[in-house]
Enzyme design. Structure first.
Site, PDB file in Angstrom:
ATOM      1  N   HIS A   2      -7.577   1.658  -0.230  1.00 48.47           N
ATOM      2  CA  HIS A   2      -6.313   2.396  -0.137  1.00 48.47           C
ATOM      3  C   HIS A   2      -6.242   3.383  -1.306  1.00 48.47           C
ATOM      4  O   HIS A   2      -6.527   3.013  -2.451  1.00 48.47           O
ATOM      5  CB  HIS A   2      -5.137   1.414  -0.196  1.00 48.47           C
ATOM      6  CG  HIS A   2      -3.820   2.082  -0.388  1.00 48.47           C
ATOM      7  ND1 HIS A   2      -3.415   3.167   0.368  1.00 48.47           N
ATOM      8  CD2 HIS A   2      -2.812   1.824  -1.252  1.00 48.47           C
ATOM      9  CE1 HIS A   2      -2.217   3.550  -0.050  1.00 48.47           C
ATOM     10  NE2 HIS A   2      -1.833   2.754  -1.026  1.00 48.47           N
TER      11      HIS A   2
ATOM     12  N   ASN B 299      -0.932   9.467  -2.175  1.00 46.71           N
ATOM     13  CA  ASN B 299      -0.914   8.149  -1.543  1.00 46.71           C
ATOM     14  C   ASN B 299      -0.231   8.296  -0.187  1.00 46.71           C
ATOM     15  O   ASN B 299       0.965   8.546  -0.116  1.00 46.71           O
ATOM     16  CB  ASN B 299      -0.127   7.193  -2.463  1.00 46.71           C
ATOM     17  CG  ASN B 299      -0.008   5.810  -1.874  1.00 46.71           C
ATOM     18  OD1 ASN B 299      -0.210   5.609  -0.676  1.00 46.71           O
ATOM     19  ND2 ASN B 299       0.322   4.859  -2.722  1.00 46.71           N
TER      20      ASN B 299
ATOM     21  N   CYS C 163       1.074  -0.293   2.487  1.00 42.22           N
ATOM     22  CA  CYS C 163      -0.233   0.307   2.155  1.00 42.22           C
ATOM     23  C   CYS C 163      -1.401  -0.572   2.569  1.00 42.22           C
ATOM     24  O   CYS C 163      -2.545  -0.169   2.445  1.00 42.22           O
ATOM     25  CB  CYS C 163      -0.298   0.552   0.661  1.00 42.22           C
ATOM     26  SG  CYS C 163       1.102   1.478   0.129  1.00 42.22           S
TER      27      CYS C 163
END
Ligand code: 4VN
Length: 323
Positions: free
Chosen positions: A250, A280, A111
């Site tokens: 993020h 996500n 990520c």
């Protein structure tokens, strides 16, 4: 470093899966998911893989910029969910768009992948050896999660975004960066494990390849460590938190972003979010957000932007840009 983001683009697979639809295949609900994560929907592939998403982004970047594929010196794809280890996803994209002069490679920093990939692309251009690069964050996380595990499968989605970067003599570009990994905490976010079974190893117990995360410890890690890395990057840039116009973080969890905004003493308006729609999407998340904000005019030349990645590795990355 004089670098210009010449274009941004995104590609999100069509199939939307709402929390309510998930509640028809597992014991969950919008009432459980949304308050904890800020997620209502996620998009998942049906007949595409990571290279297809990345190729759509590549084509859109070329269309928007007017660049031709064979002007590209390199293509970097940041992904933790490649189509295959070989060919690597960046090479598939390179072939698909016929970037005849480009070299290509994948990068995996989970990520933090957008920031780490932006760092690698910036370094190649600042070396003076190359002039034009394409960088894409692309994920199909839906193939890495166990769709019977309601604690994890509800958090992730598929999507891709990217940028074209070029050397410029304008005084714009990368002002400062701070990247840091924390490998000793790596097991807090696990997926895609391969067992080391071979003809000489004897029986190895098979590893499940699915996504597992210790949400609480990752949550604590992110809220504790990201501000430290942000402050180091701001110090290097000789800037204060107030000088940054937008923080593109993020998109892992709405509550984490809220606590970051509070920690930096910044208004939540400086932390745009889109996890409500996409969940996500790991290395894709910041790239998708960037393109949406460019499209809406919220991101434009003259602004100071901080890109903030954090997650698997564990790892954190901050890059501060003058657009
Ligand atoms: O409240 C609960 O039950 C839980 C509390 C914990 N949560 C979390 C925790 C961590 C992450 C996360 C994941 C990655 C991996 O891409 C990277 C970065 C982060 Cl910060 C996402 N969600 C979800 C709801």
């Amino acid at each position: 470093e004089n670098l210009k983001i010449a274009a941004t683009a995104r590609y999100i697979p069509e199939r939307v899966v709402s929390n309510n639809e998930l509640s028809t295949i597992m014991d969950t609900s919008d009432e459980w998911i949304y308050p904890r994560t800020g997620i209502h929907n996620r998009h998942v592939v049906t007949d595409e893989n990571t290279s297809d998403l990345a190729t759509h982004v590549a084509q859109r970047l070329l269309e928007k910029s007017g660049w031709s594929a064979d002007e590209l010196d390199f293509i970097i794809v940041s992904t933790m969910s490649p189509d295959s280890l070989s060919p690597h996803t960046a090479a598939i994209v390179q072939g698909n768009i016929k970037a005849s002069k480009a070299f290509a490679f994948d990068l995996n920093a989970a990520c933090s992948g957008f920031v780490y990939g932006l760092s690698a692309a910036s370094a190649l251009l600042s070396s003076g050896r190359y002039r034009k690069g394409m960088f894409i964050g692309a994920e199909v996380l839906s193939k890495l999660v166990d769709w019977k595990d309601r604690t994890v499968s509800v958090l992730f989605g598929d999507g891709a975004g990217g940028v074209l970067l070029e050397q410029t003599n304008e005084s714009v570009g990368l002002i400062a960066e701070e990247l840091q990994s924390y490998g000793e905490m790596g097991n807090a976010i696990l997926t895609g494990r391969f067992a080391n079974q071979n003809a000489f190893s004897g029986e190895i117990s098979p590893l499940d390849p699915y996504f597992h995360q210790d949400g609480r410890s990752v949550y604590g890690f992110a809220t504790r460590e990201v501000p430290k890395i942000m402050n180091k990057a701001l110090d290097k840039a000789g800037l204060a938190a107030d000088d940054i116009d937008l923080y593109l973080a993020h998109q892992a969890n709405e509550r984490i972003i809220r606590s970051m905004a509070k920690n930096f003493g910044q208004d939540l308006a400086k932390f745009p979010t889109n996890m409500a729609e996409y969940g996500n999407t790991s290395a894709g998340s910041t790239a998708i957000l960037l393109d949406e904000l460019v499209e809406s005019g919220q991101v434009h030349p003259g602004m100071k932007i901080a890109f903030v990645g954090f997650g698997g590795g564990l790892a954190i990355g901050v890059q501060i840009w003058q657009l």
